[in-house]
Design a protein around this motif. Sequence first.
Motif, PDB file in Angstrom:
ATOM      1  N   LEU A 122       7.554   8.689  -3.033  1.00  0.00           N
ATOM      2  CA  LEU A 122       6.392   8.550  -2.484  1.00  0.00           C
ATOM      3  C   LEU A 122       5.569   7.374  -2.619  1.00  0.00           C
ATOM      4  O   LEU A 122       4.787   7.394  -3.659  1.00  0.00           O
ATOM      5  CB  LEU A 122       5.396   9.863  -2.397  1.00  0.00           C
ATOM      6  CG  LEU A 122       4.265   9.796  -1.290  1.00  0.00           C
ATOM      7  CD1 LEU A 122       4.606   9.354   0.037  1.00  0.00           C
ATOM      8  CD2 LEU A 122       3.644  11.087  -1.172  1.00  0.00           C
ATOM      9  N   ASP A 123       5.678   6.331  -2.094  1.00  0.00           N
ATOM     10  CA  ASP A 123       5.033   4.969  -2.730  1.00  0.00           C
ATOM     11  C   ASP A 123       4.289   4.594  -1.915  1.00  0.00           C
ATOM     12  O   ASP A 123       4.197   4.273  -0.692  1.00  0.00           O
ATOM     13  CB  ASP A 123       6.041   3.967  -2.748  1.00  0.00           C
ATOM     14  CG  ASP A 123       5.781   2.271  -2.999  1.00  0.00           C
ATOM     15  OD1 ASP A 123       4.451   2.324  -3.951  1.00  0.00           O
ATOM     16  OD2 ASP A 123       6.208   1.484  -2.984  1.00  0.00           O
ATOM     17  N   THR A 124       2.838   4.768  -1.991  1.00  0.00           N
ATOM     18  CA  THR A 124       1.536   4.637  -1.257  1.00  0.00           C
ATOM     19  C   THR A 124       0.126   4.158  -2.213  1.00  0.00           C
ATOM     20  O   THR A 124       0.242   4.813  -3.062  1.00  0.00           O
ATOM     21  CB  THR A 124       1.330   5.782  -0.279  1.00  0.00           C
ATOM     22  OG1 THR A 124       0.004   5.371   0.454  1.00  0.00           O
ATOM     23  CG2 THR A 124       0.981   7.249  -1.166  1.00  0.00           C
ATOM     24  N   VAL A 125      -0.599   3.206  -1.616  1.00  0.00           N
ATOM     25  CA  VAL A 125      -1.585   3.021  -2.566  1.00  0.00           C
ATOM     26  C   VAL A 125      -2.798   3.727  -1.844  1.00  0.00           C
ATOM     27  O   VAL A 125      -3.740   4.004  -2.558  1.00  0.00           O
ATOM     28  CB  VAL A 125      -2.104   1.290  -1.884  1.00  0.00           C
ATOM     29  CG1 VAL A 125      -2.504   1.401  -0.360  1.00  0.00           C
ATOM     30  CG2 VAL A 125      -3.126   0.833  -2.719  1.00  0.00           C
ATOM     31  N   ALA A 126      -2.638   4.691  -0.992  1.00  0.00           N
ATOM     32  CA  ALA A 126      -3.593   5.615  -0.703  1.00  0.00           C
ATOM     33  C   ALA A 126      -3.506   6.900  -1.377  1.00  0.00           C
ATOM     34  O   ALA A 126      -2.912   8.116  -1.041  1.00  0.00           O
ATOM     35  CB  ALA A 126      -3.369   6.127   0.884  1.00  0.00           C
ATOM     36  N   ASP A 127      -4.159   6.620  -2.852  1.00  0.00           N
ATOM     37  CA  ASP A 127      -3.941   7.804  -3.697  1.00  0.00           C
ATOM     38  C   ASP A 127      -4.538   9.008  -3.278  1.00  0.00           C
ATOM     39  O   ASP A 127      -4.245  10.078  -3.691  1.00  0.00           O
ATOM     40  CB  ASP A 127      -4.553   7.553  -5.098  1.00  0.00           C
ATOM     41  CG  ASP A 127      -6.097   7.002  -4.988  1.00  0.00           C
ATOM     42  OD1 ASP A 127      -6.533   6.116  -4.217  1.00  0.00           O
ATOM     43  OD2 ASP A 127      -6.897   8.082  -5.476  1.00  0.00           O
ATOM     44  N   SER A 128      -5.578   9.093  -2.338  1.00  0.00           N
ATOM     45  CA  SER A 128      -6.285  10.234  -2.084  1.00  0.00           C
ATOM     46  C   SER A 128      -5.599  11.219  -0.908  1.00  0.00           C
ATOM     47  O   SER A 128      -5.853  12.387  -0.647  1.00  0.00           O
ATOM     48  CB  SER A 128      -7.630  10.105  -1.254  1.00  0.00           C
ATOM     49  OG  SER A 128      -7.618   9.241  -0.101  1.00  0.00           O
ATOM     50  N   ILE A 129      -4.416  10.579  -0.239  1.00  0.00           N
ATOM     51  CA  ILE A 129      -3.577  11.498   0.474  1.00  0.00           C
ATOM     52  C   ILE A 129      -2.088  11.523  -0.339  1.00  0.00           C
ATOM     53  O   ILE A 129      -1.237  11.764   0.739  1.00  0.00           O
ATOM     54  CB  ILE A 129      -3.610  11.082   1.777  1.00  0.00           C
ATOM     55  CG1 ILE A 129      -3.220   9.664   2.193  1.00  0.00           C
ATOM     56  CG2 ILE A 129      -5.134  11.296   2.374  1.00  0.00           C
ATOM     57  CD1 ILE A 129      -3.183   9.188   3.607  1.00  0.00           C
ATOM     58  N   GLY A 185      -7.223   4.083   6.551  1.00  0.00           N
ATOM     59  CA  GLY A 185      -6.293   2.984   7.037  1.00  0.00           C
ATOM     60  C   GLY A 185      -5.202   3.734   7.767  1.00  0.00           C
ATOM     61  O   GLY A 185      -4.712   3.192   8.591  1.00  0.00           O
ATOM     62  N   ALA A 186      -4.874   4.816   7.196  1.00  0.00           N
ATOM     63  CA  ALA A 186      -3.571   5.661   7.919  1.00  0.00           C
ATOM     64  C   ALA A 186      -3.854   6.089   9.092  1.00  0.00           C
ATOM     65  O   ALA A 186      -2.932   5.832  10.021  1.00  0.00           O
ATOM     66  CB  ALA A 186      -3.190   6.679   6.755  1.00  0.00           C
ATOM     67  N   GLY A 187      -5.064   6.371   9.162  1.00  0.00           N
ATOM     68  CA  GLY A 187      -5.423   7.097  10.834  1.00  0.00           C
ATOM     69  C   GLY A 187      -5.492   5.719  11.879  1.00  0.00           C
ATOM     70  O   GLY A 187      -5.096   5.840  12.958  1.00  0.00           O
ATOM     71  N   VAL A 188      -5.843   4.593  11.225  1.00  0.00           N
ATOM     72  CA  VAL A 188      -5.876   3.493  12.066  1.00  0.00           C
ATOM     73  C   VAL A 188      -4.675   2.961  12.475  1.00  0.00           C
ATOM     74  O   VAL A 188      -4.257   2.715  13.597  1.00  0.00           O
ATOM     75  CB  VAL A 188      -6.637   2.221  11.305  1.00  0.00           C
ATOM     76  CG1 VAL A 188      -6.831   1.173  12.292  1.00  0.00           C
ATOM     77  CG2 VAL A 188      -8.306   2.841  11.189  1.00  0.00           C
ATOM     78  N   TYR A 189      -3.807   2.989  11.722  1.00  0.00           N
ATOM     79  CA  TYR A 189      -2.372   2.420  11.707  1.00  0.00           C
ATOM     80  C   TYR A 189      -1.666   3.462  12.641  1.00  0.00           C
ATOM     81  O   TYR A 189      -0.897   2.862  13.744  1.00  0.00           O
ATOM     82  CB  TYR A 189      -1.403   2.752  10.282  1.00  0.00           C
ATOM     83  CG  TYR A 189      -0.100   2.258  10.696  1.00  0.00           C
ATOM     84  CD1 TYR A 189       0.502   0.919  10.444  1.00  0.00           C
ATOM     85  CD2 TYR A 189       0.861   3.292  10.900  1.00  0.00           C
ATOM     86  CE1 TYR A 189       1.716   0.400  10.800  1.00  0.00           C
ATOM     87  CE2 TYR A 189       2.313   3.255  11.067  1.00  0.00           C
ATOM     88  CZ  TYR A 189       2.764   1.807  11.160  1.00  0.00           C
ATOM     89  OH  TYR A 189       3.973   1.464  11.504  1.00  0.00           O
ATOM     90  N   ALA A 190      -1.854   4.782  12.829  1.00  0.00           N
ATOM     91  CA  ALA A 190      -1.160   5.833  13.459  1.00  0.00           C
ATOM     92  C   ALA A 190      -1.918   5.613  14.816  1.00  0.00           C
ATOM     93  O   ALA A 190      -1.023   5.768  15.930  1.00  0.00           O
ATOM     94  CB  ALA A 190      -1.832   7.250  13.119  1.00  0.00           C
ATOM     95  N   ALA A 191      -2.947   5.272  14.997  1.00  0.00           N
ATOM     96  CA  ALA A 191      -3.717   5.047  16.384  1.00  0.00           C
ATOM     97  C   ALA A 191      -2.963   4.142  16.911  1.00  0.00           C
ATOM     98  O   ALA A 191      -2.870   3.949  18.403  1.00  0.00           O
ATOM     99  CB  ALA A 191      -5.217   4.969  16.184  1.00  0.00           C
TER     100      ALA A 191
END
Length: 290
Positions: free
Chosen positions: A233-240, A252-258
Amino acid sequence: MSDKSTPVDVGKVCEASVRIKDFVHRTPVLTCQAIDRLAKRKIYFKAECFQKTGAFKARGACNAVFLEKERNPNSPGIVTHSSGNHAQGVAYAAKCAGLSCSVVIPRDAPKIKCDAIRGYGAELIFCEPSHTSRIDVCAKVASETGKTIIHSSENCDVIAGQGTIALEFLEEVPDLDAILVATSGGSMLAGVALTANAIQPSCQVYAVEPVGKELQKSLEAKERLWTDPPKYLDTVADSIRLQAVVVEPAAGAGVYAAINCLESIVPPPQKVGVILCGGNVDPDALPWST
């Protein structure tokens, strides 16, 4: 120990809204025509990056900590474990309530978050960078000190506090077709989903996660299938990584999904809410900083 037994409903969310209103911001809802064109739909951003402590976590933390003070006036204090945002929220809430606070945090947590936690007057207790270590050390501190554990997600009072995001969002944009929620432990997802379902049942709530986390498999199995991030699981989004204007990568994950992930939904939602869950960024951890 934290209260897990009281069911959460929209009434509890409304009570939480009143309880915390003087200690958190009613964050703005923002729009962007350029993103609307990219997404081919109307996108509304709930800017929790402007929230107290820099993230939505202040909402649930304040509700849970203030209720702890109400239920136990002689409380010796609060303890929690967190990679940063929940810890900052709990430390802030404990300061507001006049309670002692200890935070168990991974030794590799971003310095910006550690400094912020200390700034709210909390004691930092470092542990190994694994979910198991966090849980074990937190339980030990609670046992030795009598402090109450405020878990980031497995706490009904925290969930009720996070639900106030949807309460505000749907007051401002009552006809949203969908809300996208970046998902870690699930307290925001749970709070937003139950609140949206009560206020606007036609509004669908979708969890957004990094590729490889596979929350859906845990939901289908009705149990958590892993507790620490898989090595792949390679992600810079440490909080998720766990079951994060400048916004943190998790937001930013939500923005990408939108923009990229809604066309498969039938019918595709046309008015979509995205929760920008926080803005606490460690510049040294961003991929273009190395």
